[in-house]
Each structure stands twice: as structure tokens, then as C-alpha cells.
Scaffold this motif. Structure first.
Motif, short mmCIF file in Angstrom:
data_model
loop_
_atom_site.label_atom_id
_atom_site.label_comp_id
_atom_site.label_asym_id
_atom_site.label_seq_id
_atom_site.Cartn_x
_atom_site.Cartn_y
_atom_site.Cartn_z
N LEU A 185 0.83 -1.21 0.00
CA LEU A 185 0.00 0.00 0.00
C LEU A 185 0.87 1.25 0.00
N LEU A 186 1.91 1.26 0.83
CA LEU A 186 2.81 2.42 0.88
C LEU A 186 3.54 2.60 -0.44
N LEU A 187 3.98 1.48 -1.02
CA LEU A 187 4.67 1.54 -2.30
C LEU A 187 3.74 2.06 -3.39
N ALA A 188 2.49 1.58 -3.36
CA ALA A 188 1.51 2.02 -4.35
C ALA A 188 1.20 3.51 -4.18
N GLU A 189 1.09 3.96 -2.94
CA GLU A 189 0.83 5.38 -2.68
C GLU A 189 1.98 6.24 -3.22
N ARG A 190 3.22 5.76 -3.00
CA ARG A 190 4.37 6.50 -3.49
C ARG A 190 4.36 6.53 -5.02
N ARG A 191 4.06 5.40 -5.63
CA ARG A 191 4.01 5.32 -7.09
C ARG A 191 2.90 6.21 -7.65
N ASN A 192 1.73 6.16 -6.99
CA ASN A 192 0.60 6.98 -7.43
C ASN A 192 0.91 8.46 -7.25
#
Length: 595
Positions: free
Chosen positions: A515-522
């Protein structure tokens, strides 16, 4: 209407009712609300019975449309509007505004005329003043409304006026075109031929001196020079005989003065080719919906007895447009996620996050495509909060569907074992071993079945915990097991449960990391989209600055040719101010990106 269904005839946009009050016409407003294309707005004003409507009909490519007055009585009341696909700018809509004639003796209301004039300036991107004869002091006196603009229009909410305010007026005011009808003079100065534009610039030259007479002479000229960013002139011969003027709309070009026809074509070609899109401060282009909201805001302000403030109107527009953009983006995101709900439960967290990423980017594109001067990113942040909340709803839905599916699978696999329990098959010597084998079979079969989603391990662990008492009861009843064997089996069961708990915790940690990785990517993708929009806004501002400077340089060149040294100095000073503003805008880093 992205002008798919162009208007066949004009409608009244701002009515002048019997009480001489200006009122927005809801039918016209709704037409504007349906126009999503950028609008090029041409407004024409002038004394009544000077042929304004004829020019506007020609811009529309029609002989009839705006009503031509064939008598001494003014025909156009209020401000009439005609929206058509722009003939030369693909993807744009041409909005023509024909105004009530100024100085109508039957109306006898200069206050009302002044507001008509101001609204034409406020709503247009290309302003045409129509007069008859020559550009002389009498014509300037007819244009006295221009001297009241700064009394009736405020740039910002501050009461304080700045000497550089005229620079800002040029950014938001329309271009100025003077059409001189029935012109009979030779375009000459000091025995030399001059152009129409030089004729206008000569007429706008200021007289030296400080007397009241000189001040009154200079005032309208100063206002035209100060507040309109570019100046153009067209002169027209008399179109036809006085008798034919009464039915001008029925005549063909062959029936009209050839020179007049050519002059009309030049005016239309210039206006359609050079006419600019309506913008507000910052070079932000506006569409029909925004134009309609601008008109409504200004008319309501006039009704309240206040002075229309361009900054305040833009603030109102920004709130309305950004609220609408945010709602559209939220609806888009929710609809896209809803369409993905058929694939719930997702097998992994990554699958769900990919759905969210794609839907969020589309929603952000919708918002940025319509957002309007969200410089502090207030509406963008609110959108992000809403999308996160909606994503949480769909995440919960995904988990619930996963849990429901897992429970259904376990109920099916448990059913044979539950039957054995009810029949007492396990409650006999060796029953625990059979129960353990059946439980192992259940776990293995459960793991092999696809489509259970992310809650598979948690639901299994919860299920096994709930059947623990049954298992212990069967183990205690099996007399073939020694106490040591029972303790060993119990320890094995505890270790298996602990291992599953560890795996569940590891999975939750992994989900958090994903989730954190996805938030950073988004965030990085969203930041890129936002920076692209900011760069587009900056480019638009750069183009606006460049264009304003070019217009001022053209005026300087015309004045140089006519040897008006005093006027050259003033124009050069204005040019330096514009260049300084351009440099400041380019140094400005714009908005900061907020996570």
C-alpha cells in the motif's frame, strides 16, 4: 453543446426589462452551460441605428439573425447572443453579443447604457465599437462610457489603486476594434497616405496641457490606450442608398457598394482569424459554462448595488468549476471501481491497488482537465481525500467478498466432517487419527481452491480456532492415545496455529508495504500530471505576455512613423512594465506540489 447543435437564431442573454433592470435569460444561460468548448466572444456596442447588427450577422455568415432596425427606433434591447461553431478555429465556439444601442432617446437612461457597455467589456474577448462619420471629438464623446469603466469595474477586492493597474486591465480586458461607418474622408496625414490603424492611433494621441478642456479631451483616449491591450480600426463606405438601407438584410452583395462589401469581408476575416479566446487572469481560457456563470455573477453584483470585481468573479468561478470538476472526478472514479467490482475478491493486494491506480489517474485527469485556478490545491487535496475514502470502501467490500467466499468453501468442505461428528464416528478408539486426516484433507483442499481472495488465511485460521474445542474433545475421548501422545498432538496443533498466525502477520505487513509503495508510485504519477498542467498554465501565461508585448511594440511602431515623441515615451514605458511583469512571471515557480 460542444457546438454540435448550433443555434439557428440569436436569443436574448441579458434582458432589459420594463423597470430598466438587467436580468439574465435562463434559456440563453442554459445554452452557454452546455458549451464545453473554449469560446471566442465578440461584442459590439455603439449608438443605436449605426448598423451594429449587420456586422454581427456577417460574422455569423448570415444575412438575417440579429434584427436590423429599419426605422429610427432601436430594435435590440439588452444584450443578444448567438453561439455558432467557430468558422476558422476548430474545436471552438464563436459567441456573438449584439448590444442595445447607446443613447436611445426613447429609453433616456445613461446609467443603464453604462452597465450595458461595461458588461460587453467584461464578457467579451474582442470588443467592437461602432460609430458613424469620423473619429472626432464628437465620436469620442459618444464613447464617454469608456471613462467610467474603472468606476464601474474593479480588478480586485482591494480599495487601493495601483499606477500599474492598467497593465493588469490589459490582461483581462478585450481587444478594441473601432468600426467607422459611412466614412467619407481620405486616409491621409500631412499629404501622406496612412493606414486605418494609423488613423486610429492619430485620433488617440493626447494633447499636451493641464487645463480642464485638455483633460476632458484626453480622458477617453487615455482610457482606450490604457485598458485595452490592442487597437484596430476599420472604415466603411456607405453600403447603399438611403432607400435600400431600410431592407439591407434582403440585399445581396451585388446590390451593395462594392467597396463596402470588401471592407466588410476584411473586418470579418480579421475578427474571425485574429479574434482571441475569452480568458481570465492568468491566461486561463474559459468555455461556455464559465462564460454563463460570469454573466450571472456580474448581473447579480450589479443588482446588489455593488461594483463588479473581476477578481471576486474569478474566485466564484473557481469555486463553482472546481467543485464541479471534483464531483465529476469522484463520479468517474466510483463508476470505474464499481465496474471492477465484478472481479472481487481479488486474489492479491497488488491486483486491487492496480485497479485503484488506473482509476485514480483517470479521475485526476478529469479533475485537471476542468479545474480552474486551484493554486493552493485545496480542491485537489479534497479530491485525494475523497478518493482515498472511496478506495477504503471498495477495499472493505473486497475483503468482505473474500471472507464470504472463504466461509462458503469451508462450509462445503466441513459438511462431511460435521456429519461424522453428529454420528459419533470420531468418538471411538482411533477416531482422533481419522479426524486429523480428514482435517488435513480439508485444509489441503481449501488451499487448492482458487478465487478466495486476500482473507483466505485469516478465515481459515478463525475457522480452525472455532473447531478447536471439537478437536480437543475427540482427542480426549480417544483411549488409544496415551497422555504423552495427546500432549504431543496438542503441541503440534499449537505450533501449526502459531505458524498460520505468523503467516497472517507477514501477509498484513506485506499488504501495508504494498500500500505504501503504491501510494508512493501513485503520488509520483499524480505529481507528474499536476506538473504538466502547471507547465501548460505557465506556457499559457508566457504566450499571453509575449502577445501583449508584441501588441505594444506594434503601437510603438505606428506612433514612430507618425513622429509623436511624447506618446512614444509613454508606450515605451508601458512596454518596459510589460517586460518586467513577464520576467517576474517566468521567475515565479508557480504552485508547490502538495502530497
Amino acid at each position: 453543446m460542444a457546438s454540435a447543435n448550433p443555434m439557428q437564431d440569436p436569443v436574448c442573454l441579458i434582458e432589459n426589462n420594463d423597470l430598466k433592470k438587467l436580468v439574465i435569460n435562463d434559456e440563453a444561460l442554459q445554452i452557454l452551460m452546455n458549451i464545453t468548448q473554449p469560446v471566442v466572444v465578440v461584442a459590439i456596442v455603439g449608438q443605436y441605428r449605426t448598423g451594429k447588427s449587420y456586422l454581427m450577422n456577417n460574422l455569423a455568415g448570415r444575412k438575417k439573425g440579429f434584427e436590423l432596425g429599419a426605422s429610427i427606433q432601436s430594435k435590440t434591447k439588452g444584450i443578444w447572443m448567438w453561439c455558432i461553431p467557430h468558422p476558422t478555429k476548430h474545436g471552438h465556439t464563436l459567441v456573438l453579443l449584439d448590444t442595445e444601442g447607446l443613447g436611445d432617446v426613447e429609453k433616456g437612461d445613461s446609467e443603464n447604457d453604462a452597465w450595458i457597455f461595461c458588461l460587453a467589456v467584461l464578457l467579451s474577448s474582442n470588443f467592437v465599437f461602432n460609430s458613424v462619420g469620423t473619429i472626432n471629438q464628437q465620436a469620442m464623446e459618444q464613447l464617454h462610457y469608456v471613462t467610467e469603466l474603472t468606476k464601474r469595474i474593479r480588478l480586485n477586492s482591494s480599495e487601493r489603486r495601483d499606477e500599474k493597474e492598467s497593465d493588469e486591465y490589459r490582461r483581462v480586458f478585450p481587444s478594441f476594434t473601432w468600426c467607422v461607418r459611412d466614412f467619407h474622408l481620405q486616409l491621409e496625414r500631412n499629404g501622406q497616405k496612412i493606414t486605418e490603424d494609423e488613423y486610429l492611433q492619430n485620433s488617440l494621441m493626447l494633447k499636451p496641457g493641464l487645463s480642464e478642456h485638455v483633460r476632458q479631451y484626453n480622458l477617453p483616449r487615455e482610457c482606450i490606450n490604457e485598458y485595452f491591450h490592442s487597437h484596430k480600426c476599420f472604415v466603411f463606405d456607405r453600403p447603399t442608398s438611403t432607400e435600400n438601407l431600410q431592407h439591407l438584410e434582403d440585399l445581396q452583395d451585388l446590390d451593395l457598394n462594392k467597396v463596402f462589401v470588401e471592407q466588410t469581408h476584411r473586418f470579418c476575416n480579421y475578427t474571425l482569424t485574429e479574434g482571441r479566446v475569452k480568458t481570465v487572469a492568468g491566461g486561463q481560457e474559459i468555455n461556455g459554462r464559465l462564460l454563463g456563470n460570469l454573466a450571472r455573477t456580474y448581473v447579480e453584483t450589479i443588482h446588489s448595488g455593488s461594483i463588479p470585481c473581476m477578481e471576486s468573479a474569478v474566485v466564484v468561478l473557481a469555486k463553482m468549476e472546481n467543485d464541479e470538476a471534483r464531483k465529476d472526478a469522484v463520479s468517474t472514479y466510483r463508476a470505474m471501481m464499481k465496474s471492477n467490482e465484478e472481479s472481487f475478491p481479488t486474489e492479491t493486494q497488488d491486483e486491487l491497488l492496480d485497479m485503484h491506480r488506473i482509476c485514480e489517474q483517470v479521475a485526476l485527469g478529469v479533475f485537471l482537465g476542468s479545474s480552474f485556478q486551484d493554486k493552493d490545491q485545496k480542491y485537489l487535496q479534497e479530491l485525494k481525500r475523497q478518493l482515498d475514502d472511496i478506495f477504503s470502501e471498495f477495499s472493505k467490500c473486497n475483503e468482505n467478498k473474500s471472507a464470504t467466499r472463504c466461509k462458503e468453501v469451508l462450509e462445503i468442505l466441513w459438511a462431511p466432517m460435521e456429519t461424522n461428528i453428529s454420528r459419533g464416528i470420531y468418538m471411538k478408539p482411533g477416531g482422533y487419527r481419522q479426524f486429523s486426516e480428514d482435517k488435513m484433507w480439508l485444509v489441503n483442499e481449501y488451499i487448492k481452491i482458487p478465487g478466495k481472495g486476500m482473507k483466505a488465511l485469516e478465515v481459515l485460521q478463525d475457522f480452525l480456532n472455532k473447531t478447536k474445542d471439537v478437536e480437543v474433545g475427540i482427542m480426549q475421548a480417544d483411549r488409544t492415545l496415551t497422555q504423552k501422545e495427546k500432549e504431543l498432538q496438542d503441541n503440534k496443533a499449537r505450533e501449526a496455529a502459531a505458524q498460520r498466525e505468523k503467516e497472517i502477520l507477514e501477509m498484513k505487513n506485506k499488504h501495508t508495504e504494498q500500500l505504501l509503495l503504491a501510494e508512493r508510485r501513485n503520488y509520483e504519477q499524480n505529481e507528474k500530471m499536476l506538473l504538466e498542467k502547471m507547465e501548460a498554465d505557465k506556457n499559457r501565461l508566457r504566450e499571453e505576455n509575449k502577445w501583449l508585448i508584441e501588441q505594444k511594440m506594434k503601437e510603438i511602431e505606428i506612433v514612430k512613423n507618425q513622429e509623436f515623441q511624447g506618446q512614444i515615451y509613454k508606450l515605451q514605458r508601458d512596454l518596459e512594465q510589460l517586460k518586467a511583469k513577464k520576467a517576474k512571471d517566468e521567475e515565479d515557480n508557480g504552485w508547490c506540489v502538495i502530497a
